[in-house]
Each structure stands twice: as C-alpha cells, then as structure tokens.
Design an enzyme around this catalytic site. Structure first.
Site, mmCIF file in Angstrom:
data_model
loop_
_atom_site.group_PDB
_atom_site.id
_atom_site.type_symbol
_atom_site.label_atom_id
_atom_site.label_comp_id
_atom_site.label_asym_id
_atom_site.label_seq_id
_atom_site.Cartn_x
_atom_site.Cartn_y
_atom_site.Cartn_z
ATOM 1 N N GLY A 1 -27.203 11.307 -15.835
ATOM 2 C CA GLY A 1 -28.281 10.773 -15.090
ATOM 3 C C GLY A 1 -28.762 9.423 -16.033
ATOM 4 N N ASN B 1 -24.739 14.883 -9.737
ATOM 5 C CA ASN B 1 -25.751 13.763 -9.612
ATOM 6 C C ASN B 1 -25.136 12.539 -9.715
ATOM 7 O OD1 ASN B 1 -25.299 14.917 -12.416
ATOM 8 N ND2 ASN B 1 -26.027 12.852 -13.006
ATOM 9 N N HIS C 1 -27.001 17.952 -11.651
ATOM 10 C CA HIS C 1 -28.593 18.326 -11.693
ATOM 11 C C HIS C 1 -28.752 19.740 -10.903
ATOM 12 C CE1 HIS C 1 -29.217 14.349 -13.406
ATOM 13 N NE2 HIS C 1 -29.934 14.109 -12.135
ATOM 14 N N ARG D 1 -34.779 17.577 -18.891
ATOM 15 C CA ARG D 1 -33.359 17.091 -19.302
ATOM 16 C C ARG D 1 -32.811 18.436 -19.856
ATOM 17 N NH1 ARG D 1 -31.131 12.878 -17.155
ATOM 18 N NH2 ARG D 1 -32.971 11.541 -17.608
ATOM 19 N N SER E 1 -17.243 -7.233 -18.936
ATOM 20 C CA SER E 1 -16.075 -6.486 -18.530
ATOM 21 C C SER E 1 -15.206 -7.267 -17.526
ATOM 22 C CB SER E 1 -16.697 -5.462 -17.502
ATOM 23 O OG SER E 1 -17.489 -4.605 -18.299
ATOM 24 N N CYS F 1 -30.628 10.321 -8.026
ATOM 25 C CA CYS F 1 -30.161 11.600 -8.144
ATOM 26 C C CYS F 1 -30.891 12.754 -7.847
ATOM 27 C CB CYS F 1 -29.161 11.490 -9.336
ATOM 28 S SG CYS F 1 -30.268 11.066 -10.683
ATOM 29 N N GLN G 1 -32.038 18.434 -15.388
ATOM 30 C CA GLN G 1 -31.232 17.383 -15.194
ATOM 31 C C GLN G 1 -30.180 17.094 -16.376
ATOM 32 O OE1 GLN G 1 -34.872 15.068 -13.374
ATOM 33 N NE2 GLN G 1 -33.435 13.628 -13.921
HETATM 34 N N1 LIG Z 1 -26.218 8.295 -13.513
HETATM 35 C C1 LIG Z 1 -26.715 8.642 -12.401
HETATM 36 O O1 LIG Z 1 -26.814 10.012 -12.219
HETATM 37 C C2 LIG Z 1 -27.437 7.857 -11.346
HETATM 38 C C3 LIG Z 1 -27.687 8.391 -10.020
HETATM 39 C C4 LIG Z 1 -28.261 7.678 -9.089
HETATM 40 C C5 LIG Z 1 -28.440 6.388 -9.064
HETATM 41 N N2 LIG Z 1 -28.331 5.956 -10.618
HETATM 42 C C6 LIG Z 1 -28.488 4.445 -10.788
HETATM 43 O O2 LIG Z 1 -27.304 3.733 -10.636
HETATM 44 C C7 LIG Z 1 -27.399 2.570 -11.491
HETATM 45 C C8 LIG Z 1 -26.325 2.393 -12.480
HETATM 46 O O3 LIG Z 1 -26.406 3.473 -13.370
HETATM 47 P P1 LIG Z 1 -25.510 3.968 -14.230
HETATM 48 O O4 LIG Z 1 -25.884 5.421 -14.828
HETATM 49 O O5 LIG Z 1 -23.940 3.997 -13.437
HETATM 50 O O6 LIG Z 1 -25.519 2.976 -15.543
HETATM 51 P P2 LIG Z 1 -24.611 2.681 -16.632
HETATM 52 O O7 LIG Z 1 -23.387 3.623 -16.638
HETATM 53 O O8 LIG Z 1 -25.286 1.961 -17.769
HETATM 54 O O9 LIG Z 1 -23.671 1.376 -15.880
HETATM 55 C C9 LIG Z 1 -24.336 0.387 -15.660
HETATM 56 C C10 LIG Z 1 -23.442 -0.763 -15.077
HETATM 57 O O10 LIG Z 1 -24.011 -2.010 -14.615
HETATM 58 C C11 LIG Z 1 -23.386 -3.079 -15.135
HETATM 59 N N3 LIG Z 1 -24.433 -4.355 -15.536
HETATM 60 C C12 LIG Z 1 -25.204 -3.980 -16.599
HETATM 61 N N4 LIG Z 1 -25.965 -5.162 -16.573
HETATM 62 C C13 LIG Z 1 -25.353 -5.879 -15.833
HETATM 63 C C14 LIG Z 1 -25.477 -7.547 -15.953
HETATM 64 N N5 LIG Z 1 -26.297 -8.182 -16.422
HETATM 65 N N6 LIG Z 1 -24.935 -8.093 -14.802
HETATM 66 C C15 LIG Z 1 -23.792 -7.320 -14.312
HETATM 67 N N7 LIG Z 1 -23.612 -6.018 -14.317
HETATM 68 C C16 LIG Z 1 -24.290 -5.422 -15.190
HETATM 69 C C17 LIG Z 1 -22.746 -2.533 -16.095
HETATM 70 O O11 LIG Z 1 -21.489 -3.548 -16.562
HETATM 71 P P3 LIG Z 1 -20.995 -3.755 -17.889
HETATM 72 O O12 LIG Z 1 -19.953 -2.052 -18.226
HETATM 73 O O13 LIG Z 1 -19.900 -4.772 -17.994
HETATM 74 O O14 LIG Z 1 -21.864 -3.730 -18.880
HETATM 75 C C18 LIG Z 1 -22.077 -1.167 -15.673
HETATM 76 O O15 LIG Z 1 -21.068 -1.375 -14.643
HETATM 77 C C19 LIG Z 1 -28.788 2.357 -12.170
HETATM 78 O O16 LIG Z 1 -29.836 1.817 -11.434
HETATM 79 C C20 LIG Z 1 -29.227 4.048 -12.144
HETATM 80 O O17 LIG Z 1 -30.677 4.216 -12.215
HETATM 81 C C21 LIG Z 1 -27.841 6.630 -11.623
#
Ligand SMILES: NC(=O)c1ccc[n+]([C@@H]2O[C@H](COP(=O)([O-])OP(=O)(O)OC[C@H]3O[C@@H](n4cnc5c(N)ncnc54)[C@H](OP(=O)(O)O)[C@@H]3O)[C@@H](O)[C@H]2O)c1
Length: 360
Positions: A173, A340, A267, A260, A53, A142, A169
């Site tokens: 998520g 969430n 959620h 889910r 990115s 979340c 959920q």
């Molecule tokens: N979704 C939810 O409801 C939720 C709630 C609470 C907590 N979380 C936690 O928050 C975190 C992010 O979740 P998400 O749902 O936003 O995931 P996501 O949509 O898959 O986004 C992942 C992010 O991490 C970056 N990334 C992945 N691999 C990387 C690497 N090797 N080096 C640097 N950046 C990297 C990605 O960048 P690129 O775009 O460049 O790949 C993207 O910005 C996770 O740990 C998840 O468990 C999520």
C-alpha cells in the site's frame, strides 16, 4: 516504405488509445498485468513514467513497449489516461491530460473528494462515471476499495447506518518502497530470536524504517498515512470520506483505525456494520454469496476464512467470519480481504476505463 501493420495492430485499428501514467510503479506494474489478462479493448497502449524510466521496456499484452517520459505531448491522441502516480504529480498532470482531450482515471488521492470528480466503484455506483465536469474520474483508496464492494451489496439490501472498521494493511500500500522495506527488514530478523525484549527489533533493523514510522517486520504499526486533525491519520479519513461518497451517505457515522502489518500485498479489514433494521446471518450470506465481485469463504469449523496469503493475486473481495453482533440484532461482524494492488487499485481503474469505453 509503407508501414505494414502486424496482425495484432491491424485488429486494433479504430479502438481507443490508452495511456498508463506511472507504468513502472507498484500499481502500474499490476496494471500492465491486468491489461494483459482482461479482454483487449484497446488500440495503442502508451506507457508513461518519470524521465528516470524513459527508454525502459515493459511487457503489456505480450509486447515489449518503451516507456516515455511524462510531457504534455505524451497525451496527444490519447482517449483515456490511467494515472498511477503520487498525489502531487497527478494534481499537476491530470488536468493537463484532460485539457488535451483524454478522460483521466486517477488512482491518487488528489481528486477523490472534489465534488466535480466522481469516485467510482463499478459494482456499487457505475452511474456516477457519466458526470465528470473536469474530465477526471477518481479511483478510491485501496483500503476503502478492499471492503466497499461487499458493503455496497449489504447496504443495497439492509440500508447501512453505521460503520466501525479496523484495517490490517499490507506494505505494498506504500508502493515499491514499502515492499522493499519489509523484505530488507525480514532479512535482518530472519533466523534470530528477536521479538523478546523492548526495542530489540528496532535495533536490528536500524533507524531507516522506509515509509513506515516503526519497524514493520515482527510488528504491527497503528499508523498509515500522514497526521490529520485530532490524531486521525490521512488513511483513516480517506476510508471515512470515500465510503460516504461512494455509498451516497454523506452523514454516515464511520469510526476507523488503520494498522500496517507485515504482509506484502492484500489488505484485510474487520467490519462492524449496523443497518436500518434487524439482520440475519443467513440473508447476509445469501447476499454476499451472489454479489458480483464478492466471494463468501466462511466455514470456521473447517478452518475456512480468507487470509492475505490466499487472496493475494485474485480479483474479488473475499468475506469470511460473518456473524450477527452479539449485542445488536441490527449489526453484522465481517472479516474482509482484498488485493490492494488489484481491486484496491489497478483492477478498479481498468474496470472504470472499460465503462468509459462502453459509453463510446
Ligand atoms: N500501492 C497501493 O496499494 C495503492 C492503491 C491505491 C492507490 N495507490 C495510489 O497510486 C499511486 C501510485 O502508487 P504506487 O504504490 O504504484 O507508487 P510507486 O510504486 O512509488 O510508483 C510511482 C510511479 O509514479 C511515477 N512517478 C513518480 N514521480 C513522477 C514524476 N514526477 N513524473 C512522472 N512519473 C512519476 C514513477 O515513475 P518512475 O519509476 O520513473 O519513478 C512510478 O511509475 C499513488 O497515488 C498511490 O497513492 C496506491
């Protein structure tokens, strides 16, 4: 030529520098919106993601900001770093950012149960943020966050003794991949008569069910996360362990089933909460109606209760269907909804970061 600060930049001189790691993800995207909507306490906001990115431009506080790749140098001069990346990325990079002087607020599951990392919900245990020997503060999962503000308020008054929870959920998520999967599956089943014979939905959506083990369109899937001991899912263990840690009740009996559902974001949970002594619905409603961060929306006679379709995009924890358990005067039944991606992730992280700024 001397650099002339633009008015917004000049006004931010001396303020802390913030990094958003994972700025392009599902949580990161909402984080940028929240940072644009809340009181602006930040100097520079640096956007970091994977090398894939780097160079992309994203809007935050109305300004186009270029994404930089995650490197150790990216944390130079950073005071607070918000991590919204997968567990393994946080596990490796959060300690490196802390070693470079940033306080990390991590949204992943990598550090939540580490005894040297506080797990913080500003409405429930804000004091915990002050003790952070590793320079890392964890943001709860979340599902836990979608109910814990309401439960924390009830616990403060009644003293929680037991929790039985079922979650409903949303697919976000599971990040961007979860949302993509539901939308693709919905387009494959829309306008059909599917959902009337065994396996017809599965055949229509194909074998690639994305981050979910079963089709999620026209379905509910009693699974979230990965397999843990004795048939429990990782998501269920998180709700149990994290609720205990946040509420300071290490032996609280907690039974959870995580499910889910075909909802994009928000959620929902049904909660059976048992307390130290007898409870009344009137007192519970009074507590919930006045608790910061909670909205009581509970008038079934008028068809009023929270649903994800109305709660999505809002900040509070919404509570409805407040009843006393039919067979136990010490227990309450509730239906709770929370976005969430906002309170369940980005908003709580932003609130923790604001606590850290206030501390400075
Ligand atoms: N979704 C939810 O409801 C939720 C709630 C609470 C907590 N979380 C936690 O928050 C975190 C992010 O979740 P998400 O749902 O936003 O995931 P996501 O949509 O898959 O986004 C992942 C992010 O991490 C970056 N990334 C992945 N691999 C990387 C690497 N090797 N080096 C640097 N950046 C990297 C990605 O960048 P690129 O775009 O460049 O790949 C993207 O910005 C996770 O740990 C998840 O468990 C999520």
């Amino acid at each position: 030529m001397a650099h002339t600060a633009r008015p917004a930049e000049a006004g931010r001189t001396g303020r802390p520098t913030l990094a958003v790691v994972g700025a392009t993800g599902a949580v990161g995207t909402v984080m940028l919106q929240i940072l644009s909507q809340r009181a602006d306490v930040w100097g520079e906001i640096r956007l970091i993601a994977s090398p894939r990115s780097a160079g992309r431009k994203l809007a935050v506080r109305g300004e186009e900001t270029e994404v930089v790749a995650l490197t150790e140098e990216a944390f130079d001069g950073v005071d607070i770093a918000l991590f919204d990346v997968p567990d393994e990325v946080a596990e490796r990079w959060a300690p490196l950012a802390a070693a470079r002087g940033a306080v990390v607020v991590d949204n992943s599951g990598a550090f939540r149960m580490d005894p040297d990392v506080p797990l913080v919900v500003p409405e429930v245990n804000p004091h915990a943020v002050r003790t952070r020997p590793r320079g890392i503060v964890a943001n709860p999962n979340c599902t836990t966050l979608s109910m814990i503000v309401a439960l924390g308020a009830l616990h403060a008054e009644f003293g929680l003794r037991e929790l039985v929870v079922s979650s409903y959920q949303a697919v976000s998520g599971a990040g961007h991949a979860g949302v993509r999967t539901l939308r693709e599956q919905l387009s494959l089943v829309a306008g059909t008569e599917l959902g009337t014979s065994p396996g017809d939905v599965r055949r229509a959506v194909g074998d690639n069910t994305g981050p979910f083990p079963e089709p999620v369109a026209l379905n509910v899937v009693p699974w979230a996360g990965s397999l843990r001991e004795d048939g429990w899912s990782s998501e269920e263990m998180k709700v149990r362990d994290e609720s205990r840690k946040i509420l300071g009740l290490p032996a609280l009996p907690v039974a959870v089933t995580c499910v889910r559902v075909p909802v994009v974001t928000t959620h929902s949970l049904t909660v059976h909460a048992r307390f130290e002594g007898e409870v009344t619905v009137d007192k519970a409603r009074e507590i919930l109606a006045t608790a910061p961060g909670v909205v009581l929306f509970d008038n079934p006679a008028a068809g009023e209760f929270p649903t994800p379709a109305d709660v999505v995009g809002t900040d509070p924890t919404w509570v409805g269907r407040v009843r006393r358990a039919l067979d136990d005067p010490t227990a309450l039944e509730l239906f709770v909804c929370g976005d969430n991606l906002r309170k369940g992730a980005a908003l709580n992280t932003a609130q923790i970061a604001e606590l850290l700024v206030a501390e400075r």
